[in-house]
Design a protein around this motif. Sequence first.
Motif, PDB file in Angstrom:
ATOM      1  N   UNK A 145       2.711  15.665   2.037  1.00 14.69           N
ATOM      2  CA  UNK A 145       2.485  15.717   0.591  1.00 14.69           C
ATOM      3  C   UNK A 145       0.988  15.681   0.263  1.00 14.69           C
ATOM      4  N   UNK A 146       0.134  15.784   1.296  1.00 20.37           N
ATOM      5  CA  UNK A 146      -1.313  15.863   1.087  1.00 20.37           C
ATOM      6  C   UNK A 146      -1.936  14.570   0.590  1.00 20.37           C
ATOM      7  N   UNK A 147      -1.432  13.435   1.044  1.00 18.36           N
ATOM      8  CA  UNK A 147      -1.927  12.157   0.512  1.00 18.36           C
ATOM      9  C   UNK A 147      -2.395  11.180   1.593  1.00 18.36           C
ATOM     10  N   UNK A 148      -2.754  11.676   2.780  1.00 21.66           N
ATOM     11  CA  UNK A 148      -3.181  10.733   3.827  1.00 21.66           C
ATOM     12  C   UNK A 148      -4.431   9.960   3.391  1.00 21.66           C
ATOM     13  N   UNK A 149      -5.302  10.588   2.602  1.00 27.70           N
ATOM     14  CA  UNK A 149      -6.541   9.918   2.180  1.00 27.70           C
ATOM     15  C   UNK A 149      -6.264   8.687   1.323  1.00 27.70           C
ATOM     16  N   UNK A 154       0.851  -1.191   0.000  1.00 22.70           N
ATOM     17  CA  UNK A 154       0.000   0.000   0.000  1.00 22.70           C
ATOM     18  C   UNK A 154       0.890   1.246   0.000  1.00 22.70           C
ATOM     19  N   UNK A 155       0.243   2.396  -0.189  1.00 25.38           N
ATOM     20  CA  UNK A 155       0.952   3.667  -0.196  1.00 25.38           C
ATOM     21  C   UNK A 155       1.741   3.862   1.104  1.00 25.38           C
ATOM     22  N   UNK A 156       1.066   3.652   2.238  1.00 23.54           N
ATOM     23  CA  UNK A 156       1.805   3.913   3.501  1.00 23.54           C
ATOM     24  C   UNK A 156       2.916   2.898   3.718  1.00 23.54           C
ATOM     25  N   UNK A 157       2.688   1.627   3.290  1.00 22.82           N
ATOM     26  CA  UNK A 157       3.745   0.615   3.433  1.00 22.82           C
ATOM     27  C   UNK A 157       4.954   0.965   2.568  1.00 22.82           C
ATOM     28  N   UNK A 158       4.675   1.506   1.359  1.00 22.42           N
ATOM     29  CA  UNK A 158       5.768   1.958   0.503  1.00 22.42           C
ATOM     30  C   UNK A 158       6.578   3.052   1.190  1.00 22.42           C
ATOM     31  N   UNK A 159       5.860   3.996   1.804  1.00 21.62           N
ATOM     32  CA  UNK A 159       6.546   5.118   2.451  1.00 21.62           C
ATOM     33  C   UNK A 159       7.339   4.631   3.670  1.00 21.62           C
ATOM     34  N   UNK A 160       6.782   3.646   4.361  1.00 21.39           N
ATOM     35  CA  UNK A 160       7.433   3.137   5.582  1.00 21.39           C
ATOM     36  C   UNK A 160       8.596   2.212   5.270  1.00 21.39           C
ATOM     37  N   UNK A 161       8.660   1.710   4.032  1.00 23.70           N
ATOM     38  CA  UNK A 161       9.620   0.657   3.689  1.00 23.70           C
ATOM     39  C   UNK A 161      11.057   1.004   4.068  1.00 23.70           C
ATOM     40  N   UNK A 186      10.017   0.349  14.994  1.00 20.32           N
ATOM     41  CA  UNK A 186       8.921  -0.600  15.206  1.00 20.32           C
ATOM     42  C   UNK A 186       7.813  -0.334  14.183  1.00 20.32           C
ATOM     43  N   UNK A 187       6.869  -1.287  14.067  1.00 19.22           N
ATOM     44  CA  UNK A 187       5.747  -1.140  13.135  1.00 19.22           C
ATOM     45  C   UNK A 187       4.996   0.173  13.396  1.00 19.22           C
ATOM     46  N   UNK A 188       4.679   0.428  14.684  1.00 15.68           N
ATOM     47  CA  UNK A 188       3.903   1.625  15.024  1.00 15.68           C
ATOM     48  C   UNK A 188       4.676   2.903  14.692  1.00 15.68           C
ATOM     49  N   UNK A 189       5.968   2.896  14.969  1.00 17.06           N
ATOM     50  CA  UNK A 189       6.799   4.075  14.671  1.00 17.06           C
ATOM     51  C   UNK A 189       6.866   4.325  13.168  1.00 17.06           C
ATOM     52  N   UNK A 190       6.996   3.214  12.416  1.00 14.15           N
ATOM     53  CA  UNK A 190       7.089   3.360  10.960  1.00 14.15           C
ATOM     54  C   UNK A 190       5.788   3.894  10.393  1.00 14.15           C
ATOM     55  N   UNK A 191       4.670   3.368  10.914  1.00 19.91           N
ATOM     56  CA  UNK A 191       3.374   3.829  10.400  1.00 19.91           C
ATOM     57  C   UNK A 191       3.173   5.310  10.719  1.00 19.91           C
ATOM     58  N   UNK A 192       3.546   5.710  11.920  1.00 15.20           N
ATOM     59  CA  UNK A 192       3.379   7.109  12.312  1.00 15.20           C
ATOM     60  C   UNK A 192       4.237   8.025  11.427  1.00 15.20           C
TER      61      UNK A 192
END
Length: 229
Positions: free
Chosen positions: A123-127, A93-100, A108-114
């Motif tokens: 970049x205005x893409x949380x949606x 997903x978009x957020x997983x790509x950014x967290x990669x 940690x998972x939570x830190x990466x997601x945050x």
Amino acid sequence: KDPVVCRGLGKTWAAGTSRAHEALKGIDLDVKPGEFVVLLGPSGCGKSTLLYLIAGLEDVTTGELNHFGEPVTGPSPDRSLIFQETSLFPWLTVWENVAFGLSIRGASHAERKEAAVQALREVGLTAAMNKRPDELSGGMRQRVAVARALAMRPKVLLMDEPFAALDVQTRQKMQDFLLDVWRDSGATVLFVTHHIDEAVALSDRVVVFTSRPGRIKTIVTNDLPRPRD
Ligand code: ADP
Ligand code: ADP
């Protein structure tokens, strides 16, 4: 100690082989903290090669290349490179790509997601965070690529014709977007293009690659605001 200092920098691809090809020679360049530097020049003049060296993805052949006073010896999250093609992972997903990229830092998972959500907000893409790359437009995909780089909080953001694959209107929007991101992030940006209009639109400082010293005799500054300011 500046973010990027080149002294007599040279690069020969495939050095020592019959395919040896000299791409850079005698480059002297100082980039100051927070500058937005556009590297402008025709195809094949060595712009990408210079970014590869600064990113630490290729070894320097001659001369010096320093990052805050330290020689560049390899890649670092501190010097993030964004290519023309985003190379997002289609199955993430978009957020997983950014967290990669953050997983290498042992977060940690939570830190990466945050951190990913924060970068996507910039970049205005949380949606779109739970979408896959193929559900996004080309401009949105490049914004994800910018978010992925920003999530690493790089001091130096290296961009190699990042908007070249986009249509003219999207490209103009992306230029405005990038200037906003740059002002907010305080990062130093080196942006490669062979489009003079792109260089003019983005210019804080333009470095022109030329093989003929003395050819550029006059720098003219037009004090009028840029067309889209
Ligand atoms: P630009 O980004 O300005 O178009 P490049 O840095 O891509 O220029 O290329 C400069 C020169 O180095 C070109 O002659 C190109 O063919 C050569 N070159 C670039 N990358 C490589 C590589 N990986 N191996 C060999 N030669 C390369
Ligand atoms: P750019 O669009 O930045 O000018 P190119 O299309 O010249 O880039 O090159 C695309 C990729 O191919 C880059 O990774 C570059 O390093 C590599 N490359 C370019 N020229 C050569 C070459 N002569 N031999 C091997 N790889 C090359």
